[in-house]
Design an enzyme around this catalytic site. Structure first.
Site, PDB file in Angstrom:
ATOM      1  N   MET A 121       3.403   6.882  -1.930  1.00  0.00           N
ATOM      2  CA  MET A 121       4.873   7.194  -2.460  1.00  0.00           C
ATOM      3  C   MET A 121       4.972   7.692  -3.868  1.00  0.00           C
ATOM      4  O   MET A 121       5.631   8.645  -4.282  1.00  0.00           O
ATOM      5  CB  MET A 121       5.711   5.994  -2.411  1.00  0.00           C
ATOM      6  CG  MET A 121       7.089   6.194  -1.939  1.00  0.00           C
ATOM      7  SD  MET A 121       7.546   6.999  -0.551  1.00  0.00           S
ATOM      8  CE  MET A 121       7.801   5.505   0.363  1.00  0.00           C
ATOM      9  N   PHE A 175       0.852  -1.104   0.046  1.00  0.00           N
ATOM     10  CA  PHE A 175       0.074   0.027  -0.053  1.00  0.00           C
ATOM     11  C   PHE A 175       1.019   1.220   0.022  1.00  0.00           C
ATOM     12  O   PHE A 175       0.387   2.383  -0.209  1.00  0.00           O
ATOM     13  CB  PHE A 175      -0.993  -0.019   1.143  1.00  0.00           C
ATOM     14  CG  PHE A 175      -0.416   0.478   2.416  1.00  0.00           C
ATOM     15  CD1 PHE A 175       0.480  -0.031   3.144  1.00  0.00           C
ATOM     16  CD2 PHE A 175      -0.674   1.964   2.812  1.00  0.00           C
ATOM     17  CE1 PHE A 175       1.222   0.426   4.349  1.00  0.00           C
ATOM     18  CE2 PHE A 175      -0.128   2.357   3.982  1.00  0.00           C
ATOM     19  CZ  PHE A 175       0.967   1.517   4.793  1.00  0.00           C
ATOM     20  N   LYS A 176       2.245   1.197   0.511  1.00  0.00           N
ATOM     21  CA  LYS A 176       2.928   2.434   0.702  1.00  0.00           C
ATOM     22  C   LYS A 176       3.002   3.031  -0.698  1.00  0.00           C
ATOM     23  O   LYS A 176       3.387   4.017  -1.160  1.00  0.00           O
ATOM     24  CB  LYS A 176       4.333   1.864   0.738  1.00  0.00           C
ATOM     25  CG  LYS A 176       4.126   1.531   2.563  1.00  0.00           C
ATOM     26  CD  LYS A 176       5.769   1.707   3.197  1.00  0.00           C
ATOM     27  CE  LYS A 176       5.646   1.358   4.610  1.00  0.00           C
ATOM     28  NZ  LYS A 176       5.025   0.460   5.010  1.00  0.00           N
ATOM     29  N   ASP A 177       2.825   2.170  -2.061  1.00  0.00           N
ATOM     30  CA  ASP A 177       2.870   3.010  -3.310  1.00  0.00           C
ATOM     31  C   ASP A 177       1.961   3.973  -3.548  1.00  0.00           C
ATOM     32  O   ASP A 177       2.025   4.763  -4.310  1.00  0.00           O
ATOM     33  CB  ASP A 177       2.612   1.802  -4.491  1.00  0.00           C
ATOM     34  CG  ASP A 177       3.833   0.741  -4.352  1.00  0.00           C
ATOM     35  OD1 ASP A 177       5.117   1.230  -3.920  1.00  0.00           O
ATOM     36  OD2 ASP A 177       3.870  -0.339  -4.807  1.00  0.00           O
TER      37      ASP A 177
END
Ligand SMILES: *Cc1c(COP(=O)(O)O)cnc(C)c1O
Length: 475
Positions: free
Chosen positions: A124, A119-121
């Site tokens: 980011m 989920f960091k994408d």
């Protein structure tokens, strides 16, 4: 929109002023001076928007120092089906964050379709485009230095690859990441990405980052920056998918939903809190931790007792292995009624390695008002959850998402739909899937043969001076 420090002793700043920085000068974290409220009409309009339009509608309330047309362009270039296209069976990439329904009132919000399958994408990728835009506007460049044990570093590299004015120097412990994660990072051939494998453990990498950051002359001379989880823009970007998930799981804006959130540094669930404060009808925010239960302890008892790094356990949901939750101070600011003096008092204890008790002064009562509940999960729990979700719903979830589902099912209000946030795909955590299911995880077709691609990295001793010399040579 101006941003205040949670410690109250730094001057208010604009969005672009805090975008590239980290902590406020007084050691606090930045938050908007007030949360923008969405009206019933706003919600009605948002319900039918696609992801990019929704992101613009929300983020433009927080960002007023980028021209609206430019911000819309940045957002449109970020949230494309092409970027979020790590196709799974039945997946509609245009949704960006599709909602999968396991059973009536039980959903998974799929946030892991970006390039690194976590989920960091979601945040980011936006950060990469915002950084590039603001650096170009100001005629600056930035050398991002980070340490990673896997998820954050690869997400940062895939967001910053090929971006003008940006180089990434990412330290990772040599030979300690999974083969998949190593291949993901080291196979990048972009000339602005530098992978540095350090002979040591993750803490050695982090110590080097600290040592370089504390060398203020070097830091200034080489325009060193970070993309860590306290970055406000990352939190802001994450607010969007709470709205998206809400609309997908409900038919009218009178309904409520609950979210369960696998938590580490408290960035993800902090975004959920802000969505709720903006007026999204959220009943519960269910914080799930693994064996590193500093947050669960707080939400059960009111005592925030950060651990020391040596107490942190290495678990099968490694991205939640934290000793203190770096974004928690943002939530504490609201809990304290936005009294920066109270937050400063709490964190003067924390900074000396002590605990504080939010029951003192009656602040802890707000936790229930804000809809927070919590629970913790163990290795056995997460394997059992992966197994039962597979058997009951023919859906394979990763270890972090499993922690969320386990706690969510335990703590949910049964009268309200539950949305479980999916924080990574099982392909990233092969060993745990094999242990739980006796089979290999599904892997997106685009990533078949990843480990066979040529890799690019340098290996170095755990020595800040050597790392500095390498940066100086390459920037
Ligand atoms: C980063 C991460 C988390 C924790 O998110 P926070 O925002 O730090 O609370 C959970 N799961 C996965 C897979 C992650 O990469």
């Amino acid at each position: 929109m101006r941003y205040l420090s949670t410690r109250g002793r730094s001057a208010p700043q604009s969005f672009c002023q805090i975008l590239l920085g980290g902590l406020a000068p007084d050691g606090g974290l930045y938050l908007p001076e007030a949360y923008p409220r969405v009206s019933a009409e706003d919600l009605a309009q948002m319900r039918n928007m696609d992801y990019a339009a929704l992101a613009f509608s929300i983020l433009s309330r927080f960002i007023d120092d980028i021209a609206p047309a430019d911000l819309a362009d940045i957002i449109d270039r970020t949230y494309t089906a092409q970027t979020y296209c790590n196709v799974r069976p039945g997946f509609n990439a245009a949704d960006i964050t599709p909602l999968a329904t396991l059973a009536p009132g039980l959903h998974i919000l799929q946030l892991s379709n970006g390039p690194t399958l976590a989920f960091k994408d979601m945040a980011m990728q936006l950060l990469g485009n915002l950084f590039e835009y603001v650096l170009a506007r100001e005629g600056r460049h930035l050398n991002i230095l980070g340490a990673t044990s896997g998820d954050t570093g690869s997400s940062a590299e895939y967001a910053m690859r090929g971006k003008r004015g940006i180089r990434v120097f990412m330290l990772s412990p040599h030979g300690k990441m999974s083969r998949f994660q190593t291949a993901q990072m080291f196979s990048l051939q972009d000339p602005n990405i530098f992978n540095i494998a350090v002979r040591g453990v993750f803490d050695d990498c982090q110590d080097i980052v600290k040592a370089v950051s504390n060398d203020h002359a070097f830091k200034a001379q080489h325009a060193i920056g970070t993309v860590n989880s306290i970055n406000w823009a990352r939190v802001a970007a994450q607010i969007v998918y709470y709205f998206k998930g809400y609309f997908a799981a409900t038919r009218s804006n009178d309904e409520q939903v609950s979210f369960c959130v696998p938590s580490g540094n408290f960035g993800n669930v902090c975004a959920g809190h802000i969505a709720r404060m903006m007026g999204l009808p959220i009943k519960q925010l269910i914080v799930a931790t693994n064996e590193n239960d500093v947050l669960d302890e707080f939400f059960r008892t009111g005592v925030y007792r950060p651990r020391v790094a040596a107490e942190t356990l290495h678990t099968s949901s490694p991205s939640m292995d934290i000793s203190k939750a770096s974004n928690f101070e943002r939530f504490a600011f609201d809990l304290a009624g936005r009294d920066a003096g109270q937050v400063s008092a709490w964190w003067s204890a924390v900074d000396q390695g002590r605990a504080f008790d939010a029951k003192d002064g009656g602040f802890f009562a707000r936790v229930a008002e804000y809809g927070f509940v919590s629970g913790a999960s163990t290795h056995a729990d997460r394997l059992a959850t992966i197994r039962s979700v597979w058997e009951k719903y023919a859906t394979m979830v990763d270890t972090h998402t499993a922690d969320g589902i386990k706690v969510g099912l335990e703590k949910r209000d049964p009268n309200v739909p539950l949305i479980c946030l999916e924080t990574a795909l099982p392909a990233k955590f092969e060993d745990a899937i094999r242990a739980a299911l006796g089979r290999e995880p599904e892997r997106p077709a685009a990533m078949a043969g990843l480990e066979a691609l040529p890799q690019r990295s340098v290996t170095m001793d755990s020595d800040a001076r050597a790392v500095k010399a390498y940066i100086a040579q390459n920037c």
